[in-house]
Design an enzyme around this catalytic site. Structure first.
Site, mmCIF file in Angstrom:
data_model
loop_
_atom_site.group_PDB
_atom_site.id
_atom_site.type_symbol
_atom_site.label_atom_id
_atom_site.label_comp_id
_atom_site.label_asym_id
_atom_site.label_seq_id
_atom_site.Cartn_x
_atom_site.Cartn_y
_atom_site.Cartn_z
ATOM 1 N N GLN A 1 66.112 50.262 47.840
ATOM 2 C CA GLN A 1 66.766 50.326 49.068
ATOM 3 C C GLN A 1 65.732 50.896 50.274
ATOM 4 O O GLN A 1 66.512 50.582 51.495
ATOM 5 C CB GLN A 1 68.220 50.973 49.112
ATOM 6 C CG GLN A 1 68.075 52.433 48.791
ATOM 7 C CD GLN A 1 69.563 52.860 48.539
ATOM 8 O OE1 GLN A 1 70.256 52.847 47.639
ATOM 9 N NE2 GLN A 1 70.375 53.154 49.690
ATOM 10 N N CYS B 1 72.890 51.026 49.681
ATOM 11 C CA CYS B 1 73.265 50.885 48.351
ATOM 12 C C CYS B 1 74.477 49.987 48.106
ATOM 13 O O CYS B 1 74.505 49.272 47.004
ATOM 14 C CB CYS B 1 73.687 52.305 47.755
ATOM 15 S SG CYS B 1 75.095 53.038 48.754
ATOM 16 N N HIS C 1 77.968 56.849 46.669
ATOM 17 C CA HIS C 1 76.753 56.061 46.508
ATOM 18 C C HIS C 1 77.437 55.066 45.585
ATOM 19 O O HIS C 1 78.284 55.034 44.704
ATOM 20 C CB HIS C 1 75.692 56.898 45.406
ATOM 21 C CG HIS C 1 74.460 56.065 45.057
ATOM 22 N ND1 HIS C 1 74.017 55.164 46.164
ATOM 23 C CD2 HIS C 1 73.848 55.996 44.273
ATOM 24 C CE1 HIS C 1 72.733 54.795 45.665
ATOM 25 N NE2 HIS C 1 72.710 55.308 44.290
#
Ligand SMILES: *[C@@H]1O[C@H](CO)[C@@H](O)[C@H](O)[C@H]1NC(C)=O
Ligand SMILES: *[C@@H]1O[C@H](CO)[C@@H](O)[C@H](O)[C@H]1NC(C)=O
Ligand SMILES: *[C@@H]1O[C@H](CO)[C@@H](O)[C@H](O)[C@H]1NC(C)=O
Ligand SMILES: *[C@@H]1O[C@H](CO)[C@@H](O)[C@H](O)[C@H]1NC(C)=O
Length: 599
Positions: free
Chosen positions: A402, A408, A546
């Site tokens: 990324q 993410c 995340h």
């Protein structure tokens, strides 16, 4: 051939004998013009010399794209001088027509080793202010190989102006062609040759280095002093071939590869191309009397070599070392409370502060209120195998990166849809899908500022599908939506919310495919290998930050685990994957599980 060699020897002998008699041995000798036509060998030498010089001069004119293009013309030979070296130096004084003006210029050519396959020709400017000199490359002062076969490539000085400009252009072009997130800058021209064609062909070996600037057009002209090489500074060696003709450069081909030797060389020196680099055994970055950090000096050196780190200045290096030292202290604590078999240490993120790391490598934003409630997934009945790994069943694409963008959530989403498409669509094709489409076009989420998988499914459904990675390339920055409906390869019909129960999760995964999840990533910054089982106190299950993808599960001895695909490149963790304990909701991995549905 024998005949030719005899002629050369005889010719050299004649010159030497004449020189010996009149001048100091080795000096230039003027050959009376009227003698030239009497000696066919000499005539041929001079014709060749003039031809080489004129060809090069015209190539430079073509290359520079002179308006009212008129080839430069040799009008008259005025004087000839020769000197014996390991071959013969000629100085030819000629009257030339340069853009309609008659000028007297010198052409200095050398015919080196004429007895070896006809020898090689070398072209030099006779003097700095000669009208011919701008057309003629300065040759490399130390290289005896700076020779030119007629029409073949010859070495040029790596500092030659025209060569330097061509090399700069090449690096800009490489940046344009590259899908790397960071811009590379020219550190050094290691080797250069030039070939006279209809214009000039350069072949370079270049050392470049990744800088901290984004690979964006507005940065491409910036120098190394503006775009410092910092945390992701990987030197590259590029083999490049460029044509300069009609005032335009074109790239013939290029190939770049990581240049480990360059890292070591650069670290040995104190200043390279306006960049100051600390390295070797210099411990200036160690604050005096800081015993706590002293123990991390060798690890920092190793880290710099392993991850190709070059820092822009000694101050930057000192700052990074301080962060590295703090992080290694943190690693000791995380390791000491680890309940599983995970090993923590200096990953590629070891010189980033927690804030930098969060900002650049996460991006999961649990929404304040959900725009869309997805139905609960049906959990399949029946027994499931002890282990299952969708990577072994053609449902998982290679690990992606990324970069420095909080996207993410987009990678977690594409990873899930890639699996769904491979497993549950009629075509059963495994396609790599576009994260950039989500970053640019999903208005429910916030691009590089973060997002949420539940919303991303909805956005793709509303857009009408998703393009491939190739058709809609990842740039790692927020951009204008360039979605093209006719390039859609996969469609989403909706999504499901998956149970918090980890046995149900495994049953669903085995039957249906990889699962998108949110997770608290705190221990992941320093995860190297093993099965992570962080202490709850260190990894709050309610603090998800995340988005990742569960692709399988298994059990090693007494440790059941999940296999998680991350989006930090394959040089993080276990080839880009994270293994974490399965069964007690470690790091909140079971609290936000979902999947798209496809038809
Ligand atoms: C050709 O262009 C190069 C690069 O712009 C310049 O350095 C050189 O002086 C030019 N040569 C002539 C003969 O105009
Ligand atoms: C240049 O020299 C040629 C002959 O060598 C002559 O015909 C011509 O007029 C000269 N041109 C100029 C501008 O002096
Ligand atoms: C959309 O994609 C199609 C197929 O690749 C292409 O022909 C078309 O030019 C594209 N349209 C735009 C606006 O880029
Ligand atoms: C998903 O399911 C869990 C229970 O398994 C529930 O707590 C959660 O609110 C659901 N979320 C959504 C967005 O439907």
């Amino acid at each position: 051939m024998k005949d030719y060699t005899m002629k050369v020897i005889l010719f050299l002998f004649t010159i030497c004998a004449a020189q010996g008699a009149v001048h100091m041995v080795g000096g230039f000798r003027e050959i009376p013009l009227e003698d030239v036509p009497k000696d066919p060998y000499l005539q041929k030498e001079i014709d060749t010399g003039l031809q080489i010089a004129a060809t090069r001069m015209n190539a430079v004119k073509t290359a520079n794209g002179t308006k009212n293009e008129k080839p430069l013309k040799i009008l008259q030979l005025l004087q000839v001088f020769s000197q014996v070296v390991s071959g013969v130096n000629y100085k030819l004084v000629v009257k030339v027509d340069i853009d309609g003006q008659n000028k007297t210029c010198g052409m200095c050519v050398t015919h080196l080793a004429p007895w070896l396959n006809g020898g090689t020709w070398l072209l030099r400017p006779c003097s700095e202010n000669d009208p011919c000199s701008p057309f003629i490359p300065r040759d490399h002062p130390r290289s005896p190989r700076s020779v030119s076969l007629l029409g073949g490539p010859h070495e040029v000085d790596t500092n030659d102006n025209m060569a330097q400009q061509a090399a700069q252009w090449a690096v800009e072009h490489i940046n344009k062609m590259s899908n790397s997130l960071f811009m590379q800058s020219l550190l050094k021209v290691t080797h250069a040759t030039e070939q006279v064609i209809n214009g000039l062909r350069y072949h370079f070996l270049l050392t470049t280095v990744f800088t901290s600037c984004r690979n964006a057009p507005e940065n491409h002209h910036k120098t190394l002093s503006e775009c410092l090489a910092t945390t992701e500074s990987k030197p590259q060696e590029c083999d490049v071939s460029v044509i300069y003709s009609q005032n335009k450069y074109t790239m013939e081909n290029f190939k770049c590869k990581p240049h480990r030797e360059a890292v070591e060389n650069v670290q040995k020196r104190s200043a390279v191309a306006r960049m100051e680099i600390l390295g070797g055994d210099n411990h200036d970055y160690l604050p005096h009397g800081d015993d706590k950090c002293a123990e991390h000096v060798p690890a920092f050196k190793e880290f710099k070599i392993q991850y190709d780190r070059l820092y822009g200045s000694p101050a930057e290096e000192a700052r990074r070392f301080k962060i590295f030292c703090d992080n290694m202290e943190k690693v000791k604590i995380i390791q000491s409370v680890e309940q599983g078999s995970a090993q923590y240490g200096a990953t590629k993120f070891a010189d980033l502060s927690e804030e930098e790391f969060k900002k650049m490598h996460l991006g999961f934003k649990p929404p304040v209120s959900l725009k869309r409630q997805w139905p609960q997934a049906k959990i399949p009945e029946g027994p499931i195998p002890d282990s299952w790994d969708w990577r072994e069943h053609n449902a998982v694409t290679p690990v992606k990166n990324q970069g420095w963008c909080g996207s993410c959530w987009a990678f977690s989403t594409t990873g899930n849809i890639e699996g769904q498409w491979a497993i549950n669509s009629p075509s059963h094709q495994l396609l790599s899908l576009s994260e950039q489409e989500l970053v640019d076009c999903d208005k429910l989420d916030q691009g590089c500022n973060g997002g949420f998988m539940y919303d991303a499914y909805e956005a793709i459904k509303d857009l009408g599908g998703i393009e491939t990675e190739t058709d809609y390339k990842y740039t790692g920055e927020d951009g204008k939506c360039q979605f093209n409906k006719s390039e859609v390869v996969a469609k989403v019909t909706g999504a499901v919310n998956i149970s918090k129960n980890e046995e149900d999760m495994a049953a669903w995964l085995y039957k249906n495919g990889p699962i998108s999840i949110g997770i608290n990533s705190f221990p992941m910054q320093f995860y190297k290998w093993g099965i992570a089982h962080p202490w709850k106190f260190f990894c709050d299950p309610n603090a998800l930050d995340h988005g990742v993808l569960i692709v399988g599960y298994g059990k090693k001895g007494k440790e059941p685990y999940w296999i998680i695909k991350n989006s930090w490149g394959s040089n993080w963790g276990r080839e880009g994957y994270y293994y974490i304990y399965r069964g007690d909701g470690s790091c909140g991995l079971n609290t936000m599980c979902s999947s798209a549905t496809v038809a």
